[in-house]
Scaffold this motif. Structure first.
Motif, PDB file in Angstrom:
ATOM      1  N   LYS A 249       1.126  -1.198  -0.182  1.00 43.27           N
ATOM      2  CA  LYS A 249      -0.365  -0.094  -0.164  1.00 43.27           C
ATOM      3  C   LYS A 249       1.410   1.209   0.373  1.00 43.27           C
ATOM      4  O   LYS A 249       1.328   1.525   0.967  1.00 43.27           O
ATOM      5  N   VAL A 250       0.597   2.127  -1.303  1.00 45.69           N
ATOM      6  CA  VAL A 250       1.263   3.432  -0.831  1.00 45.69           C
ATOM      7  C   VAL A 250       0.322   4.484  -0.928  1.00 45.69           C
ATOM      8  O   VAL A 250      -0.697   4.897  -1.150  1.00 45.69           O
ATOM      9  N   ILE A 251       1.363   5.433   0.105  1.00 48.41           N
ATOM     10  CA  ILE A 251       0.024   6.814   0.823  1.00 48.41           C
ATOM     11  C   ILE A 251       0.720   7.866   0.119  1.00 48.41           C
ATOM     12  O   ILE A 251       1.991   7.694   0.689  1.00 48.41           O
ATOM     13  N   VAL A 252       0.300   8.584  -0.576  1.00 42.88           N
ATOM     14  CA  VAL A 252       0.686   9.523  -1.637  1.00 42.88           C
ATOM     15  C   VAL A 252       0.823  10.914  -1.031  1.00 42.88           C
ATOM     16  O   VAL A 252      -0.419  11.061  -0.535  1.00 42.88           O
ATOM     17  N   ILE A 253       1.776  11.300  -0.192  1.00 40.78           N
ATOM     18  CA  ILE A 253       1.350  12.473   0.723  1.00 40.78           C
ATOM     19  C   ILE A 253       2.537  14.012  -0.166  1.00 40.78           C
ATOM     20  O   ILE A 253       1.314  15.101   0.041  1.00 40.78           O
ATOM     21  N   GLY A 254       2.936  13.603   0.060  1.00 40.10           N
ATOM     22  CA  GLY A 254       4.418  14.976  -1.171  1.00 40.10           C
ATOM     23  C   GLY A 254       3.520  15.377  -2.523  1.00 40.10           C
ATOM     24  O   GLY A 254       2.781  14.289  -3.206  1.00 40.10           O
ATOM     25  N   VAL A 255       3.452  16.894  -2.604  1.00 42.17           N
ATOM     26  CA  VAL A 255       2.767  17.449  -3.971  1.00 42.17           C
ATOM     27  C   VAL A 255       3.744  18.207  -4.175  1.00 42.17           C
ATOM     28  O   VAL A 255       3.824  19.133  -3.960  1.00 42.17           O
ATOM     29  N   GLY A 256       3.863  17.941  -5.802  1.00 49.87           N
ATOM     30  CA  GLY A 256       5.027  18.999  -6.245  1.00 49.87           C
ATOM     31  C   GLY A 256       4.217  19.819  -7.094  1.00 49.87           C
ATOM     32  O   GLY A 256       3.047  19.597  -7.354  1.00 49.87           O
ATOM     33  N   VAL A 257       4.777  20.975  -8.183  1.00 51.64           N
ATOM     34  CA  VAL A 257       3.778  21.223  -9.047  1.00 51.64           C
ATOM     35  C   VAL A 257       3.090  20.767 -10.486  1.00 51.64           C
ATOM     36  O   VAL A 257       3.018  21.578 -10.990  1.00 51.64           O
ATOM     37  N   ASP A 258       3.463  19.295 -10.466  1.00 52.62           N
ATOM     38  CA  ASP A 258       3.371  19.004 -11.729  1.00 52.62           C
ATOM     39  C   ASP A 258       1.752  18.186 -11.630  1.00 52.62           C
ATOM     40  O   ASP A 258       1.676  17.421 -10.765  1.00 52.62           O
TER      41      ASP A 258
END
Length: 335
Positions: A249-258
């Motif tokens: 299971k992957v939890i996506v936390i980081g958000v960049g400019v893309d």
């Protein structure tokens, strides 16, 4: 009708630390709530509070569910306006916008009372500031989103404040192996302070992918959970590959400019893995944040490890440069 709260940034105690107070209705002086609007029930004159960028009505379909912390009645304000579609801030007659409903860089502001949480005045203001976002987001991702269990294995991509929160959350919920991944070698000791058991610097073995390095120390299996805290587009697929086939299971936390990023669909679909996003780590502001504030009060968190630099407000340019230094985690700006 929305119930509004006014906010002030100010210096607190003799250490002159920056803290944010929110209060309702009219004005504030000093370091406490001066007055509250007639309809405000949660906070009163004299309370110390912090702003949040999501609310919790405790009544809507989402709030009564254990699946999400995203309230339908009090959503994230992405348009820069209050819930009644107005702005309550201006400078020299020009309208300003409320970023994420908080706008904490303004001296005074108005905010809906549902976006504030009361804080015990005995809590160090700098510690409280880490719990209004950052550390809480990572910790909550391990606690509320992944639901890390005892004996599990975890990988954390990026050991900033959010990543270190995920490390601590995994540790406190019983993870047996916690792998921190960062190109900054200085983060190794910082990660260990929060409970990291293994450290990977991808630059040490440039011919291997991050997923290969993770599998190299997990007997080729990968981890149960991976937290992607960097927002680097190419690392999303790597995060998937670090987890176990069939149950990772992957939890996506980081958000960049893309807004759009490439994704290895084979690793997701054929690998039977789960990919999930999170806001504020799944933490419900009214129900869960007070629990974390209590842990902070009881010194269960090592939040002092996050505070690495102080600067004065007039040195704000220096703060930006400090963020580029390898030993920097968080900069506290004093007024």
């Amino acid at each position: 009708m929305p119930v509004f709260v006014t906010l002030i940034s100010f210096a607190l105690k003799d250490s002159q630390r920056l803290f944010i107070l929110v209060f309702s209705g009219t004005k504030v002086s000093g370091k406490v709530v001066e007055s509250a609007g007639d309809e405000v029930k949660e906070v009163k004159e004299g309370d110390i509070v912090i702003p949040t960028y999501i609310g919790e009505c405790k009544e809507c379909e989402n709030c009564t569910s254990e699946m999400t912390n995203l309230c339908l009645k009090y959503p994230i304000a992405l348009n820069g306006l209050m819930l009644d579609s107005t702005s309550r801030m201006s400078v020299r007659g020009q309208k300003l916008y409320h970023i994420f409903s908080c706008s904490t860089w303004s001296e005074y502001m108005v905010i809906d009372a549902n976006y504030v949480v009361k804080v015990d005045p005995s809590i160090d203001p700098s510690d409280a500031s880490f719990l209004s976002c950052g550390f809480t987001t990572g910790y909550g991702a391990a606690w509320k989103e992944a639901k890390v269990e005892k004996g599990s294995s975890v990988a954390v991509l990026g050991l900033g404040t959010v990543g270190l929160g995920a490390v601590d959350g995994a540790r406190m919920h019983g993870a047996a192996k916690i792998i921190g991944i960062d190109k900054n070698p200085w983060k190794k000791e910082k990660g260990k302070a929060f409970g990291m058991t293994d450290f990977i610097n991808p630059d040490d073995e440039p011919n291997k992918s991050i997923s290969e390095l993770v599998k190299g120390i997990t007997h080729g299996m990968g981890v149960d959970y991976c937290f992607e805290c960097t927002g680097v587009p190419s690392l999303l697929s790597e995060a998937l590959e670090t987890t176990k086939v069939g149950k990772g299971k992957v939890i996506v936390i980081g958000v960049g400019v893309d807004a759009m990023v490439p994704l290895n669909v084979i690793a997701l679909a054929c690998g039977g893995r789960t990919l999930k996003g999170t806001t504020f780590g799944g933490i419900k502001t009214k129900s869960d944040l007070p629990t974390l504030l209590d842990k902070c009060k009881n010194k269960e968190f090592k939040l002092h490890q996050l505070l690495t630099h102080h600067v004065k407000l007039e040195e704000i340019d220096k703060a930006i440069q400090l963020l580029k230094q390898p030993d920097c985690v968080k900069v506290l700006i004093t007024i």
